[in-house]
Design a protein around this motif. Structure first.
Motif, short mmCIF file in Angstrom:
data_model
loop_
_atom_site.label_atom_id
_atom_site.label_comp_id
_atom_site.label_asym_id
_atom_site.label_seq_id
_atom_site.Cartn_x
_atom_site.Cartn_y
_atom_site.Cartn_z
N VAL A 285 -6.62 3.15 -7.77
CA VAL A 285 -5.20 2.20 -7.72
C VAL A 285 -5.26 1.79 -6.11
O VAL A 285 -5.66 2.44 -5.18
N VAL A 286 -4.33 0.84 -5.99
CA VAL A 286 -4.00 0.28 -4.49
C VAL A 286 -2.47 0.15 -4.26
O VAL A 286 -1.64 -0.08 -5.18
N ALA A 287 -2.22 0.34 -3.07
CA ALA A 287 -0.78 0.10 -2.42
C ALA A 287 -1.09 -1.20 -1.58
O ALA A 287 -1.56 -0.98 -0.52
N THR A 288 -0.65 -2.52 -2.29
CA THR A 288 -1.28 -3.55 -1.54
C THR A 288 -0.60 -3.93 -0.33
O THR A 288 -1.02 -4.68 0.49
N HIS A 289 0.58 -3.59 -0.04
CA HIS A 289 1.55 -3.73 1.04
C HIS A 289 2.40 -2.82 1.37
O HIS A 289 3.72 -2.73 1.05
N SER A 290 2.02 -1.54 1.92
CA SER A 290 2.81 -0.44 2.21
C SER A 290 2.42 0.34 3.29
O SER A 290 1.49 -0.12 3.98
N GLY B 120 -9.69 7.71 -4.96
CA GLY B 120 -10.71 6.54 -4.73
C GLY B 120 -9.77 5.51 -4.12
O GLY B 120 -10.38 4.22 -3.94
N GLY B 121 -8.47 5.41 -4.32
CA GLY B 121 -7.70 4.18 -3.69
C GLY B 121 -7.59 3.93 -2.45
O GLY B 121 -8.30 4.69 -1.68
N VAL B 122 -6.58 2.82 -2.17
CA VAL B 122 -6.52 2.42 -0.92
C VAL B 122 -5.05 1.89 -0.57
O VAL B 122 -4.46 1.35 -1.36
#
Length: 360
Positions: A193-198, A222-224
């Motif tokens: 999964v992603v944190a798109t703006h943190s 494996g996220g970003v």
């Protein structure tokens, strides 16, 4: 190298009559600024205000989506709706900007089988991630902004939704989630999964930011985490400066009046004056963006961090990062700090693309 901004709220400003083909004076994102900033692609987030009920949220989302597609249709030689890394690289080779779509706040989905149908319809429209909630708890999960949480994490429907998103290849965005919701997503998701703006809570103690433990857990799966440019999330001291100024609170009604009638020159001028006041504050340097990247890299390496500006969703920016035309400065700063070209390429967009491709 492909430079990707994983989150900007530009569709909201299309609704406010911004012409993206022009270099607008009071704008953080338009096509000329993206080109000048050497940005190759950006996710345009369809931001849904948390106070809208389901029907109103769906209607607003539909109008916003039409606005984006109309803008792209009118600027086909400049930018194109994009859904994959391979298409983005082709656009880059041909000199066109790539515009991806995300949905910020899953409230328009509703719940039950109808929501799953809408999820699939949005994927067909080109939407490639959903930020599960925004500033309030919704039918999916609890928000980090809520004072008392409704679900204690993901709702039963939220768990079903994450599974369905995994099955169709839709990215789950954990920005804006409560800590409990974040950990529930990791427990439920079969895909990264992603944190798109943190940003990093260790550097700025805001609940929108992620703790070191959360960043490690995200990376282990494996996220970003894509670093946000909002000065409040970059530096706790600026949060105090902003609060003491009183500008934001005073400006809320002025902005609301402008949003209600963006064609009114007087209302637009009044909101522009508020923006000038905000930008006149003592703002932290854009180099703090690189500080947050450094922090993530020290925790989990350079494979799990990227850039998600939140431009057009933030009312004030760091010093030296006034709009998207300044984006290239981050790449230059990373070079000055000794990052290799391989690592810079990953941070600039490669890491996010890797997670996108992992959804298939």
């Amino acid at each position: 190298m492909f430079v990707l901004d994983s989150h900007c709220d530009t569709p909201s400003h299309i609704m406010r009559l911004r012409d993206l083909s022009l270099d607008n004076e009071f704008a953080q994102v338009d096509f000329p600024k993206l080109k000048k900033g050497k940005v190759d692609g950006a996710f345009f987030a369809l931001y849904i205000p948390a106070d809208l009920d389901v029907d109103a949220a769906r209607e607003y989302m539909g109008r916003m989506l039409k606005g984006v597609k109309r803008t792209l249709s009118e600027n086909q030689e400049i930018a194109t709706l994009t859904v994959s890394r391979s298409q983005a690289l082709q656009n880059q080779a041909e000199g066109r900007l790539s515009v991806f779509l995300g949905l910020e706040n899953g409230s328009p989905l509703g719940d039950g089988d109808q929501a799953i149908d809408m999820l699939r319809s949005l994927y067909d429209e080109g939407v490639r991630y959903i930020t599960l909630c925004h500033s309030r708890d919704n039918q999916i999960c609890d928000s980090c902004a809520s004072q008392s949480h409704k679900w204690g994490g993901l709702s039963p429907f939220g768990k079903r939704l994450v599974s369905e998103m995994n099955s169709i290849g839709m990215l789950v965005d954990v920005s804006h989630l409560s800590d409990s919701s974040f950990y529930d997503v990791l427990a439920c998701s079969d895909k990264p999964v992603v944190a798109t703006h943190s940003c990093c809570r260790a550097l700025a103690g805001h609940p929108r930011n992620m703790t070191d433990e959360m960043i490690r857990a995200l990376a282990q799966r494996g996220g970003v985490i894509q670093i946000n440019f909002y000065p409040v999330f970059l530096d706790s001291r600026f949060a105090e400066i902003l609060a003491e100024s009183g500008i934001q609170e005073r400006g809320e009604s002025i902005e609301s009046e402008f949003i209600a009638n963006p064609s009114d020159p007087a209302r637009r001028a009044a909101w522009n004056a508020v923006q000038d006041e905000l930008m006149a504050l003592s703002r932290p340097s854009f180099k703090l963006i690189a500080d947050h990247i450094d922090h993530v890299a020290s925790l989990v390496g350079t494979d799990h961090v990227g850039l998600g500006s939140d431009f057009d969703g933030i009312d004030v920016t760091p010093e030296g990062m006034e709009d998207a035309s300044c984006f290239y400065k981050i790449i230059e700063e990373l070079r000055a700090r000794g990052y290799s070209e391989e690592d810079i390429s990953k941070i600039a967009g490669g890491n996010f693309f890797r997670v996108m491709e992992s959804q298939a």
